[in-house]
Design an enzyme around this catalytic site. Structure first.
Site, PDB file in Angstrom:
ATOM      1  N   GLY A  12       0.810  -1.218   0.000  1.00 10.65           N
ATOM      2  CA  GLY A  12       0.000   0.000   0.000  1.00 10.65           C
ATOM      3  C   GLY A  12       0.836   1.257   0.000  1.00 10.65           C
ATOM      4  O   GLY A  12       0.408   2.305   0.498  1.00 10.65           O
ATOM      5  N   ALA A  13       2.039   1.176  -0.591  1.00  6.77           N
ATOM      6  CA  ALA A  13       2.985   2.290  -0.525  1.00  6.77           C
ATOM      7  C   ALA A  13       2.687   3.400  -1.524  1.00  6.77           C
ATOM      8  O   ALA A  13       3.421   4.388  -1.570  1.00  6.77           O
ATOM      9  CB  ALA A  13       4.404   1.773  -0.743  1.00  6.77           C
ATOM     10  N   SER A  14       1.642   3.264  -2.308  1.00  6.40           N
ATOM     11  CA  SER A  14       1.351   4.278  -3.331  1.00  6.40           C
ATOM     12  C   SER A  14       0.591   5.477  -2.786  1.00  6.40           C
ATOM     13  O   SER A  14       0.509   6.520  -3.453  1.00  6.40           O
ATOM     14  CB  SER A  14       0.551   3.657  -4.479  1.00  6.40           C
ATOM     15  OG  SER A  14      -0.693   3.168  -4.011  1.00  6.40           O
ATOM     16  N   SER A 131      -6.631  -1.681  12.668  1.00  2.00           N
ATOM     17  CA  SER A 131      -7.593  -0.592  12.805  1.00  2.00           C
ATOM     18  C   SER A 131      -8.267  -0.654  14.165  1.00  2.00           C
ATOM     19  O   SER A 131      -8.492  -1.744  14.714  1.00  2.00           O
ATOM     20  CB  SER A 131      -8.659  -0.681  11.711  1.00  2.00           C
ATOM     21  OG  SER A 131      -9.685   0.265  11.925  1.00  2.00           O
ATOM     22  N   TYR A 143     -14.551  -5.797   7.394  1.00  2.00           N
ATOM     23  CA  TYR A 143     -13.342  -5.066   7.762  1.00  2.00           C
ATOM     24  C   TYR A 143     -12.930  -5.375   9.202  1.00  2.00           C
ATOM     25  O   TYR A 143     -11.777  -5.727   9.474  1.00  2.00           O
ATOM     26  CB  TYR A 143     -13.598  -3.570   7.583  1.00  2.00           C
ATOM     27  CG  TYR A 143     -12.399  -2.688   7.780  1.00  2.00           C
ATOM     28  CD1 TYR A 143     -11.376  -2.655   6.838  1.00  2.00           C
ATOM     29  CD2 TYR A 143     -12.297  -1.852   8.897  1.00  2.00           C
ATOM     30  CE1 TYR A 143     -10.270  -1.816   7.000  1.00  2.00           C
ATOM     31  CE2 TYR A 143     -11.206  -1.014   9.066  1.00  2.00           C
ATOM     32  CZ  TYR A 143     -10.194  -1.006   8.119  1.00  2.00           C
ATOM     33  OH  TYR A 143      -9.111  -0.178   8.289  1.00  2.00           O
ATOM     34  N   ALA A 145     -13.807  -7.852  11.153  1.00  2.00           N
ATOM     35  CA  ALA A 145     -13.489  -9.269  11.368  1.00  2.00           C
ATOM     36  C   ALA A 145     -12.078  -9.594  10.898  1.00  2.00           C
ATOM     37  O   ALA A 145     -11.318 -10.288  11.586  1.00  2.00           O
ATOM     38  CB  ALA A 145     -14.502 -10.149  10.640  1.00  2.00           C
ATOM     39  N   LYS A 147      -9.553  -7.443  10.309  1.00  2.00           N
ATOM     40  CA  LYS A 147      -8.538  -6.711  11.067  1.00  2.00           C
ATOM     41  C   LYS A 147      -8.330  -7.352  12.445  1.00  2.00           C
ATOM     42  O   LYS A 147      -7.197  -7.414  12.949  1.00  2.00           O
ATOM     43  CB  LYS A 147      -8.938  -5.244  11.218  1.00  2.00           C
ATOM     44  CG  LYS A 147      -8.846  -4.438   9.926  1.00  2.00           C
ATOM     45  CD  LYS A 147      -7.426  -4.352   9.399  1.00  2.00           C
ATOM     46  CE  LYS A 147      -7.302  -3.355   8.263  1.00  2.00           C
ATOM     47  NZ  LYS A 147      -5.920  -3.239   7.744  1.00  2.00           N
ATOM     48  N   ILE A 176      -8.194   8.406  10.629  1.00  2.00           N
ATOM     49  CA  ILE A 176      -7.010   9.064  10.070  1.00  2.00           C
ATOM     50  C   ILE A 176      -7.416   9.754   8.767  1.00  2.00           C
ATOM     51  O   ILE A 176      -8.140   9.174   7.947  1.00  2.00           O
ATOM     52  CB  ILE A 176      -5.886   8.045   9.784  1.00  2.00           C
ATOM     53  CG1 ILE A 176      -5.538   7.255  11.048  1.00  2.00           C
ATOM     54  CG2 ILE A 176      -4.657   8.755   9.218  1.00  2.00           C
ATOM     55  CD1 ILE A 176      -4.930   8.065  12.170  1.00  2.00           C
TER      56      ILE A 176
END
Length: 243
Positions: A12-14, A131, A143, A145, A147, A176
């Site tokens: 996810g570095a973009s 999260s 999401y 579940a 995480k 965030i």
């Protein structure tokens, strides 16, 4: 081990949190391999962009095998994530399956490929971005579940990998200010301000807030901290937050 030989894989570095983490690691003189299905805009001699869809197990496996053959990866930071919000009556099985592949299976595949060289070096750092939603938020079945599953997996790996000098930790952000957040909460809206006003710190988080926590866990000197979940959430994990 000095910092210079470090090679970090950041998913996810973009954009967003992943991009900021990659930039901070580059600032420290590390090589960073950025995995994302979106184009990267980081231009740096030590940045290696890799296009991959982490929802695709076969593609993820191919990339992991290729990178493990070419690099001695010292750090894995799994930041890539999707939300796919739905209330219970609208949740689809494929949402659970898809987010399991993204949040749980893909970092497992990557770590399986990179851990052998970490063991050989007697050093490694694995950091998951989870999260605050793992504690429960309305409309976040898939999401939350997946995480929450990350927390259990990280603690299990901490037991297994600790004797080899490899730590495994989790950073769990609250609200965030990223494109993911604004994809659900309109940017600069009254609703955004209402969420900030509910937090004990009375503000929403920034990507830099999360990066600082990740860099603590990633540090060479943080070898006595493993299996931990650090909530970077402005106090939202204390309860009382409504999105």
């Amino acid at each position: 081990m000095s910092e210079m030989p470090f090679t970090a894989v950041v998913t996810g570095a973009s954009s967003g949190i992943g991009r900021d983490i990659a930039l901070r690691m580059l600032d420290r003189g590390w090589r960073v391999i950025g995995l994302s299905w979106q184009p990267h805009d980081i231009v740096h001699a030590d940045f290696v962009p890799v296009a991959v869809d982490l929802l695709d197990e076969a593609a993820t496996t191919r990339v992991a095998q290729d990178l493990s053959g070419r690099y001695a990866v010292s750090h894995v930071v799994h930041c890539a994530g999707l939300i796919w919000p739905n209330l219970l009556e609208d949740v689809k099985p494929e949402e659970i399956d898809g987010l399991t592949r993204l949040h749980v299976t893909s970092p497992m595949i990557l770590s399986q490929a990179f851990v052998p060289k970490m063991r050989d070096a007697g050093f490694g750092r694995i950091v998951f971005i989870s999260s605050r939603a793992a504690m429960g938020v309305a409309s976040r079945t898939a999401y939350s579940a997946t995480k929450a599953a990350v927390h259990g997996m990280a603690r299990t790996w901490a037991h297994e990998l600790g004797p080899h000098g490899i730590t495994v930790n989790v950073v769990a952000p609250g609200p965030i200010l990223t494109d993911n957040f604004w994809g659900i909460i309109p940017k600069d809206s009254e609703r955004q301000q209402k969420i900030a006003d509910q937090l004990p710190v009375r503000r929403l988080g920034t990507v830099e807030d999360v990066t600082r926590a990740v860099m603590f866990f990633a540090d060479e000197a943080a070898g006595y901290v493993t299996g931990q979940v650090l909530f970077v959430c402005g106090g939202s994990s204390l309860g009382g937050l409504s999105l």
